[in-house]
Design a protein around this motif. Structure first.
Motif, PDB file in Angstrom:
ATOM      1  N   VAL A 121       0.847  -1.189   0.000  1.00 49.07           N
ATOM      2  CA  VAL A 121       0.000   0.000   0.000  1.00 49.07           C
ATOM      3  C   VAL A 121       0.884   1.241   0.000  1.00 49.07           C
ATOM      4  O   VAL A 121       1.672   1.448   0.930  1.00 49.07           O
ATOM      5  N   MET A 122       0.734   2.085  -1.046  1.00 54.52           N
ATOM      6  CA  MET A 122       1.618   3.245  -1.225  1.00 54.52           C
ATOM      7  C   MET A 122       0.794   4.527  -1.364  1.00 54.52           C
ATOM      8  O   MET A 122       0.313   4.849  -2.449  1.00 54.52           O
ATOM      9  N   PRO A 123       0.606   5.267  -0.271  1.00 56.81           N
ATOM     10  CA  PRO A 123      -0.153   6.523  -0.338  1.00 56.81           C
ATOM     11  C   PRO A 123       0.616   7.600  -1.104  1.00 56.81           C
ATOM     12  O   PRO A 123       1.840   7.645  -1.083  1.00 56.81           O
ATOM     13  N   VAL A 124      -0.124   8.467  -1.768  1.00 59.01           N
ATOM     14  CA  VAL A 124       0.456   9.586  -2.515  1.00 59.01           C
ATOM     15  C   VAL A 124      -0.157  10.875  -1.974  1.00 59.01           C
ATOM     16  O   VAL A 124      -1.363  11.097  -2.079  1.00 59.01           O
ATOM     17  N   GLY A 125       0.681  11.730  -1.397  1.00 58.50           N
ATOM     18  CA  GLY A 125       0.181  12.994  -0.857  1.00 58.50           C
ATOM     19  C   GLY A 125       0.866  13.322   0.457  1.00 58.50           C
ATOM     20  O   GLY A 125       1.623  12.528   1.017  1.00 58.50           O
ATOM     21  N   GLY A 126       0.620  14.528   0.947  1.00 59.05           N
ATOM     22  CA  GLY A 126       1.150  14.932   2.245  1.00 59.05           C
ATOM     23  C   GLY A 126       2.578  15.419   2.233  1.00 59.05           C
ATOM     24  O   GLY A 126       3.286  15.332   3.244  1.00 59.05           O
ATOM     25  N   TYR A 131       3.404  13.868   8.045  1.00 58.02           N
ATOM     26  CA  TYR A 131       2.319  12.891   8.227  1.00 58.02           C
ATOM     27  C   TYR A 131       1.787  12.874   9.656  1.00 58.02           C
ATOM     28  O   TYR A 131       1.597  11.814  10.257  1.00 58.02           O
ATOM     29  N   THR A 132       1.534  14.066  10.177  1.00 58.22           N
ATOM     30  CA  THR A 132       0.991  14.164  11.519  1.00 58.22           C
ATOM     31  C   THR A 132      -0.262  15.031  11.491  1.00 58.22           C
ATOM     32  O   THR A 132      -0.651  15.553  10.436  1.00 58.22           O
ATOM     33  N   ASP A 133      -0.916  15.154  12.627  1.00 58.55           N
ATOM     34  CA  ASP A 133      -2.093  16.018  12.735  1.00 58.55           C
ATOM     35  C   ASP A 133      -1.635  17.414  13.150  1.00 58.55           C
ATOM     36  O   ASP A 133      -1.123  17.606  14.256  1.00 58.55           O
ATOM     37  N   TRP A 134      -1.830  18.374  12.263  1.00 52.76           N
ATOM     38  CA  TRP A 134      -1.441  19.758  12.552  1.00 52.76           C
ATOM     39  C   TRP A 134      -2.541  20.436  13.365  1.00 52.76           C
ATOM     40  O   TRP A 134      -3.736  20.184  13.163  1.00 52.76           O
ATOM     41  N   ARG A 135      -2.118  21.334  14.249  1.00 52.93           N
ATOM     42  CA  ARG A 135      -3.101  22.006  15.097  1.00 52.93           C
ATOM     43  C   ARG A 135      -3.877  23.092  14.346  1.00 52.93           C
ATOM     44  O   ARG A 135      -4.970  23.471  14.761  1.00 52.93           O
ATOM     45  N   ALA A 136      -3.313  23.578  13.243  1.00 51.48           N
ATOM     46  CA  ALA A 136      -3.975  24.646  12.482  1.00 51.48           C
ATOM     47  C   ALA A 136      -3.726  24.449  10.992  1.00 51.48           C
ATOM     48  O   ALA A 136      -2.692  23.906  10.600  1.00 51.48           O
ATOM     49  N   PRO A 137      -4.661  24.882  10.153  1.00 48.38           N
ATOM     50  CA  PRO A 137      -4.409  24.838   8.706  1.00 48.38           C
ATOM     51  C   PRO A 137      -3.200  25.700   8.354  1.00 48.38           C
ATOM     52  O   PRO A 137      -2.947  26.722   8.998  1.00 48.38           O
ATOM     53  N   ASP A 138      -2.470  25.270   7.354  1.00 44.54           N
ATOM     54  CA  ASP A 138      -1.290  26.011   6.916  1.00 44.54           C
ATOM     55  C   ASP A 138      -1.613  26.710   5.600  1.00 44.54           C
ATOM     56  O   ASP A 138      -2.208  26.099   4.705  1.00 44.54           O
ATOM     57  N   PRO A 139      -1.252  27.995   5.446  1.00 43.37           N
ATOM     58  CA  PRO A 139      -1.568  28.706   4.201  1.00 43.37           C
ATOM     59  C   PRO A 139      -1.035  28.024   2.954  1.00 43.37           C
ATOM     60  O   PRO A 139      -1.654  28.101   1.885  1.00 43.37           O
ATOM     61  N   MET A 140       0.099  27.321   3.067  1.00 47.73           N
ATOM     62  CA  MET A 140       0.680  26.662   1.910  1.00 47.73           C
ATOM     63  C   MET A 140       0.308  25.181   1.841  1.00 47.73           C
ATOM     64  O   MET A 140      -0.031  24.671   0.769  1.00 47.73           O
ATOM     65  N   LEU A 141       0.351  24.480   2.970  1.00 45.54           N
ATOM     66  CA  LEU A 141       0.155  23.027   2.980  1.00 45.54           C
ATOM     67  C   LEU A 141      -1.267  22.597   3.307  1.00 45.54           C
ATOM     68  O   LEU A 141      -1.583  21.402   3.237  1.00 45.54           O
ATOM     69  N   VAL A 143      -4.905  21.777   5.218  1.00 43.39           N
ATOM     70  CA  VAL A 143      -5.322  21.031   6.412  1.00 43.39           C
ATOM     71  C   VAL A 143      -4.599  19.692   6.425  1.00 43.39           C
ATOM     72  O   VAL A 143      -4.678  18.923   5.463  1.00 43.39           O
ATOM     73  N   ASN A 144      -3.895  19.412   7.498  1.00 45.94           N
ATOM     74  CA  ASN A 144      -3.138  18.165   7.603  1.00 45.94           C
ATOM     75  C   ASN A 144      -3.578  17.386   8.838  1.00 45.94           C
ATOM     76  O   ASN A 144      -3.350  17.811   9.967  1.00 45.94           O
ATOM     77  N   LYS A 145      -4.211  16.260   8.598  1.00 45.07           N
ATOM     78  CA  LYS A 145      -4.605  15.324   9.650  1.00 45.07           C
ATOM     79  C   LYS A 145      -4.138  13.932   9.243  1.00 45.07           C
ATOM     80  O   LYS A 145      -4.898  12.963   9.234  1.00 45.07           O
ATOM     81  N   TRP A 146      -2.860  13.851   8.911  1.00 42.22           N
ATOM     82  CA  TRP A 146      -2.326  12.617   8.351  1.00 42.22           C
ATOM     83  C   TRP A 146      -2.205  11.510   9.379  1.00 42.22           C
ATOM     84  O   TRP A 146      -2.283  10.331   9.042  1.00 42.22           O
ATOM     85  N   ARG A 147      -2.006  11.840  10.641  1.00 42.07           N
ATOM     86  CA  ARG A 147      -1.964  10.777  11.646  1.00 42.07           C
ATOM     87  C   ARG A 147      -3.320  10.095  11.745  1.00 42.07           C
ATOM     88  O   ARG A 147      -3.401   8.860  11.786  1.00 42.07           O
ATOM     89  N   THR A 148      -4.368  10.885  11.739  1.00 43.52           N
ATOM     90  CA  THR A 148      -5.710  10.309  11.725  1.00 43.52           C
ATOM     91  C   THR A 148      -5.917   9.455  10.483  1.00 43.52           C
ATOM     92  O   THR A 148      -6.506   8.368  10.541  1.00 43.52           O
ATOM     93  N   LEU A 183       3.355   6.958  14.719  1.00 47.28           N
ATOM     94  CA  LEU A 183       2.186   6.112  14.525  1.00 47.28           C
ATOM     95  C   LEU A 183       2.250   4.876  15.412  1.00 47.28           C
ATOM     96  O   LEU A 183       1.250   4.471  16.016  1.00 47.28           O
ATOM     97  N   ALA A 184       3.426   4.265  15.473  1.00 44.16           N
ATOM     98  CA  ALA A 184       3.587   3.063  16.285  1.00 44.16           C
ATOM     99  C   ALA A 184       3.349   3.353  17.762  1.00 44.16           C
ATOM    100  O   ALA A 184       2.799   2.519  18.490  1.00 44.16           O
TER     101      ALA A 184
END
Length: 346
Positions: A121-126, A131-141, A143-148, A183-184
Motif C-alpha cells: 500500500v503506497m499513499p500519494v500525498g502529504g 504525516y501528523t495532525d497539525w493544530r492549524a491549517p497552513d496557508p501553503m500546505l 489542512v493536515n490530519k495525516w496521523r488520523t 504512529l507506532a
C-alpha cells in the motif's frame, strides 16, 4: 487486546458495494478478483473507491473525512488472493510521493515484493507535512490530519476493500521515519513491524526542531502550525525519542549511513536521481550532510532504546549518503523483520 482493536477498526467500515472489481488491463482484458468490493464507506465519513486496475496494480481514491480531501493510494496486490493477505504500508519521504522521489521510481523494492504474499500500500500525498495532525491549517500546505488518516481511516478502508488479514507493517525513509515511529507509539499493534531508514526521530530539542523547520519550510509551510511555537508542550508530546516507551512490543529495524561516500556514490550508479557529475556532487555533498545528521539522530534513538531496554535492530553503516541505493539495500535487509510482523515467510 491488539486483535480486538483491529477488529473494532474494521467494524467501523461498511462495504457499500459487494461486487468484484473488474478492471481493464493494457490489452483490454478484464482483470477479475482484485478486491472484495470496489467501494467502502466508514461511519466517520471517510470512504474509498477503486478507480483504476492494471493487472495487479490497483489505484484507490480515499476521501479523508478528517482532512476533507481525496488521497490517491496505489496498491500492489499479491499474486494469490484466494486467501486473505496482510498489508505493508510503503511510505515515501518528504515529497509524499507527489514527485519522482518514490520507491517505485528509484528502487526495485516494489518488484522485489511482487512475489510476496502481501498487499503493498503506497499513499500519494502529504508532502512536507511529517504525516501528523497539525493544530492549524497552513496557508501553503492546507489542512493536515495525516496521523488520523494513517491510524483511523486508511487501514480500515484497505482491510475492507481487499479482505486483508488485518496484520500491518510499515516502512519509510527520510522525513517520514519520524512519522511512522509516532504512529507506532500512538496506536500500538496497528503496525506490527516498523522499518525506518535515514530519519531523525527527535523533534523537541532545538536541533531536532530545526530539522523539522527546514523540511517543512522547504515546502513553504510553517511548522508552528503543526505543533505550535518553540516550547509548546506538543513538541515533546510528539517526540518519538522522548516517548520511546510506546515502541515497546513493536518490531523495529532502524538504519542509517554516516554521510561518507560509499558504493552508490559514483558515476553510473543506477540509483543516482540526477545523472552526471552535478548529480553525483549533489548526492555526495548535500546527501552526505543530511545523512551525517540522521546518523547523529539515529544514535540518539538507539541510546534511548538501550536505556529503556527495548529491543531493536540497528544497522549503522560506516558509509553512505542520503540516497536511494542505500534505502533499497536497507529495505531488503529489513524484510525478514517486516515479514515476521506480517506473519508471512520472508
Amino acid at each position: 487486546m491488539r486483535c480486538r482493536g483491529a477488529v473494532s477498526a474494521l467494524a467501523a467500515v461498511l462495504v457499500a458495494v459487494g461486487s468484484t472489481v473488474m478492471g481493464t488491463g493494457a490489452a483490454g482484458a478484464k482483470e477479475p478478483g482484485v478486491a472484495a468490493a470496489n467501494r467502502a464507506v466508514a461511519i466517520d465519513g471517510s470512504r474509498a473507491e477503486v478507480i483504476a486496475v492494471q493487472g495487479r496494480q490497483v489505484t484507490v481514491r480515499i476521501h479523508s473525512a478528517a482532512m476533507g480531501r481525496d488521497v490517491e493510494v496505489k496498491v500492489q496486490r499479491p499474486a494469490d488472493t484466494s486467501v486473505p493477505r496482510p498489508a505493508l504500508y510503503l511510505v515515501n519521504g518528504a515529497g509524499g510521493g507527489e514527485d519522482t522521489a518514490t520507491w517505485e521510481e528509484n528502487t526495485d523494492v516494489v518488484d522485489f515484493l511482487a512475489d510476496k504474499p502481501v498487499n503493498v500500500v503506497m499513499p500519494v500525498g502529504g508532502a512536507w507535512s511529517y504525516y501528523t495532525d497539525w493544530r492549524a491549517p497552513d496557508p501553503m500546505l492546507g489542512v493536515n490530519k495525516w496521523r488520523t488518516f494513517f491510524l483511523d481511516e486508511l487501514p480500515a478502508l484497505v482491510d475492507a476493500l481487499f479482505a486483508t488479514t488485518g496484520r500491518n507493517a510499515i516502512a519509510a525513509n527520510s522525513m517520514t521515519v519520524t512519522s511512522i515511529l509516532q504512529l507506532a507509539i500512538a496506536k500500538p499493534g496497528l503496525y506490527r513491524s516498523v522499518a525506518a531508514y535515514s530519519g531523525c526521530a527527535q523533534i523537541s530539542d532545538p536541533i531536532g526542531r530545526q530539522f523539522v523547520n527546514l523540511v517543512v519550510g522547504t515546502g513553504g509551510g510553517d511548522a508552528s502550525n503543526m505543533y505550535g511555537p518553540p516550547g509548546d508542550p506538543a513538541w515533546v508530546a510528539n517526540d518519538p525519542v522522548v516517548n520511546a516507551e510506546g515502541l515497546r512490543g513493536t518490531r523495529l529495524y532502524i538504519s542509517t549511513g554516516n554521510g561518507l561516500p560509499g558504493e552508490h556514490d559514483r558515476l553510473g550508479d543506477p540509483h543516482l536521481v540526477t545523472w552526471g557529475p552535478v548529480g553525483l556532487a549533489n548526492q555526495v555533498v548535500v546527501g552526505g550532510v543530511i545523512e551525517a545528521a540522521t546518523n547523529w539522530c539515529t544514535k540518539n534513538l538507539q541510546d534511548r532504546l538501550i536505556e529503556l531496554d527495548i529491543p531493536a535492530t540497528f544497522d549503522l553503516s560506516t558509509q553512505g549518503t542520503h540516497s536511494w541505493g542505500y534505502w533499497q539495500k536497507a529495505f531488503k535487509n529489513s524484510w525478514p523483520l517486516l515479514a515476521e510482523g506480517l506473519a508471512i515467510p520472508a
